[in-house]
Scaffold this motif. Structure first.
Motif, PDB file in Angstrom:
ATOM      1  N   GLU A 138      63.547 104.457   1.363  1.00 44.39           N
ATOM      2  CA  GLU A 138      65.292 102.968   0.870  1.00 44.39           C
ATOM      3  C   GLU A 138      64.529 102.383   1.906  1.00 44.39           C
ATOM      4  N   SER A 184      63.218 110.933  -4.962  1.00 44.61           N
ATOM      5  CA  SER A 184      62.080 111.344  -4.079  1.00 44.61           C
ATOM      6  C   SER A 184      61.206 111.574  -4.576  1.00 44.61           C
ATOM      7  N   VAL A 196      65.124 107.235  11.300  1.00 40.13           N
ATOM      8  CA  VAL A 196      66.057 106.551  10.497  1.00 40.13           C
ATOM      9  C   VAL A 196      65.769 108.161   9.424  1.00 40.13           C
ATOM     10  N   ALA A 224      68.795 111.140   9.580  1.00 41.02           N
ATOM     11  CA  ALA A 224      69.352 110.695   8.309  1.00 41.02           C
ATOM     12  C   ALA A 224      69.987 112.862   7.804  1.00 41.02           C
ATOM     13  N   ALA A 238      77.053 106.474  10.781  1.00 44.98           N
ATOM     14  CA  ALA A 238      77.022 106.963   9.430  1.00 44.98           C
ATOM     15  C   ALA A 238      78.065 108.465   9.691  1.00 44.98           C
ATOM     16  N   VAL A 251      67.356 114.485   2.226  1.00 45.96           N
ATOM     17  CA  VAL A 251      68.572 113.361   1.885  1.00 45.96           C
ATOM     18  C   VAL A 251      66.784 112.405   3.463  1.00 45.96           C
ATOM     19  N   TRP A 306      64.596 110.408   1.602  1.00 52.53           N
ATOM     20  CA  TRP A 306      65.239 109.982   0.552  1.00 52.53           C
ATOM     21  C   TRP A 306      65.339 108.593   1.463  1.00 52.53           C
ATOM     22  N   ALA A 307      66.103 108.790   2.777  1.00 51.63           N
ATOM     23  CA  ALA A 307      66.423 107.497   3.280  1.00 51.63           C
ATOM     24  C   ALA A 307      65.001 106.600   4.033  1.00 51.63           C
ATOM     25  N   THR A 308      64.086 107.800   4.301  1.00 55.47           N
ATOM     26  CA  THR A 308      62.640 106.809   4.021  1.00 55.47           C
ATOM     27  C   THR A 308      62.180 106.036   3.707  1.00 55.47           C
TER      28      THR A 308
END
Length: 451
Positions: free
Chosen positions: A319, A101, A70, A74, A14, A312, A315-317
């Motif tokens: 997703e 979010s 995650v 992130a 990443a 961030v 938001w990743a979680t």
């Protein structure tokens, strides 16, 4: 305890991907002494040994739920950029991720419109909510139950707002009759309703409080810092289910993604249903709000600099784990709740223990049975120490002795409060670990019974 390390490989990929987005810039690398950095970091790792094993299921004490890998990755990825979600020019991408979010969290509560943002934690989120409440009802009293988090009383002291505590009923929920008696005095502007309390996980009777609101015209602020995500669970009791089903009718809500939301510290969230409360935040800072005509998060927040990395990570979680009933995230919460019920049943059906409260969510409290509450407190402290020796890490909680007496009339209440054992079963894996936990509790109880 093995530490999860596969995420390091994912993070490296990443970081490379992140670097690709800035190829147009001239080459540049920050220089630092890599050998000394490695030596220092290894020292840090050794220092960190002096911690309880929070990620392990045999840590079942305080509200310390490990972040999802995650979210951790992130957050770390974002620190390579280190965005600041105050003004858009300090955190352009992460600010957009925060807005998205927060909208998903508001949608989880059934809100079609909202004003809100992330905070450094639940304390500051609650401070903002009570600050707005006082702007709407200046000088009026704010009340919360005696089992609510102490932060409300403290915040009211900081903001110089009158505060009163409402007694609780036999289930450690706000006593609606006592509340109405206080409301009849006519000086209450806001009622803080807790879903659920950080001590025992009790869920205040929101349906009845909403009925009182129609009569007395106060604001309702929901402190769901710990329990908010349980609105997605399908295995709560009747009273809790009904309370969560009515969250779309309240004025403001606080929830902590760094509790059940799988986030690293610190990540709180405050939400207002009336977007017009944004007028109370109005200020002029020409040197920060120059890059866009869009709303900057700093224009609706008491905090200034805030870690964009928190947005961030959240938001990743989201997703990976959408906030939907029947989804993987909701199923994890249901396992936590089921684990608490299983442990409670084991304790309640064993005459060596006193279990004063059926858990509303995933917190269980109990005490070794004794003739007096003072002796129960002594045995609880001893059990806590013996369990820790066996690598079962629990917590203790000071519970009103009159509620112990109410549930177990044969106990002599010779103290105002009783020290109880307390377990927060916040990991889905706790459902599979109830038996090993019970085995240790059984051993400990047998040991302290002969002391």
């Amino acid at each position: 305890m093995p530490i999860e390390k596969h995420s390091i490989n994912i993070l490296e990929k990443a970081v490379t991907k992140l670097s690709d987005g800035f190829q147009g810039l001239p080459p540049y690398q920050m220089e630092y002494d890599k050998k000394r950095a490695e030596e220092t970091l290894l020292k840090v790792a050794e220092k960190m040994w002096d911690n309880y094993p929070y990620p392990h299921p045999q840590y079942a004490g305080q509200m310390l739920k490990p972040p999802h890998p995650v979210a951790r990755m992130a957050y770390m990825l974002a620190t390579w950029i280190n965005p600041n979600n105050h003004a858009l020019d300090g955190g352009k991408a992460s600010s957009a991720m925060e807005k998205e979010s927060v909208a998903k969290i508001a949608g989880m509560f059934g809100w079609r419109q909202h004003l809100g943002h992330l905070t450094g934690g639940g304390t500051l989120a609650n401070l903002e909510a009570l600050w707005v409440a006082n702007n709407i009802h200046p000088g009026k009293t704010i009340v919360a139950s005696s089992q609510a988090h102490y932060t409300h009383n403290r915040i009211c002291g900081v903001l110089q707002i009158p505060f009163k505590s409402v007694p609780v009923d036999d289930d450690a929920r706000m006593d609606k009759q006592a509340l109405e008696e206080m409301l009849q005095q006519g000086d209450i502007g806001t009622v803080v309703v807790t879903l659920g309390t950080t001590g025992v996980g009790s869920v205040d009777p929101l349906p009845e409080i909403l009925t009182l609101q129609e009569k007395y015209g106060f604001r309702i602020h929901i402190d769901a810092a710990y329990g908010g995500y349980y609105c997605l669970a399908n295995n709560l009791g009747e009273s809790a289910t009904e309370a969560y089903s009515l969250l779309h009718k309240v004025d403001s809500i606080v929830i902590d993604p760094h509790k059940h939301g799988l986030q690293p510290y610190g990540c709180g969230c405050v939400l207002f249903q009336d977007t017009e409360v944004g007028k109370f935040y109005k200020h002029d800072s020409p040197y920060t709000y120059f890059s866009s005509n869009e709303l900057h998060l700093g224009e609706i927040s008491l905090e200034c600099s805030r870690a964009g990395a928190a947005a961030v990570a959240l938001w990743a979680t989201l997703e990976m784990y959408p906030l939907e009933r029947g989804g993987e995230f909701a199923t994890g919460l249901e396992k936590c709740r089921q684990a608490a019920l299983v442990l409670y049943d084991r304790l309640a059906n064993d005459d060596r223990f006193v279990t004063p409260l059926v858990p509303d969510l995933d917190i269980v409290i109990w005490a070794p049975k004794a003739v007096t509450t003072s002796e129960m407190s002594r045995l609880s402290k001893l059990a806590f120490e013996r369990a820790e020796e066996k690598e079962l890490h629990l917590a203790t909680f000071s519970y009103p002795s009159h509620l112990i007496k109410k549930a177990f009339p044969e106990v002599e209440a010779d103290t105002e409060h009783t020290i109880c054992m307390r377990s927060c079963l916040m990991k889905p894996d706790h459902l599979e670990w109830v038996e090993p936990i019970w085995s240790i509790l059984d051993q400990v109880q047998n040991e302290i019974s002969i002391t």
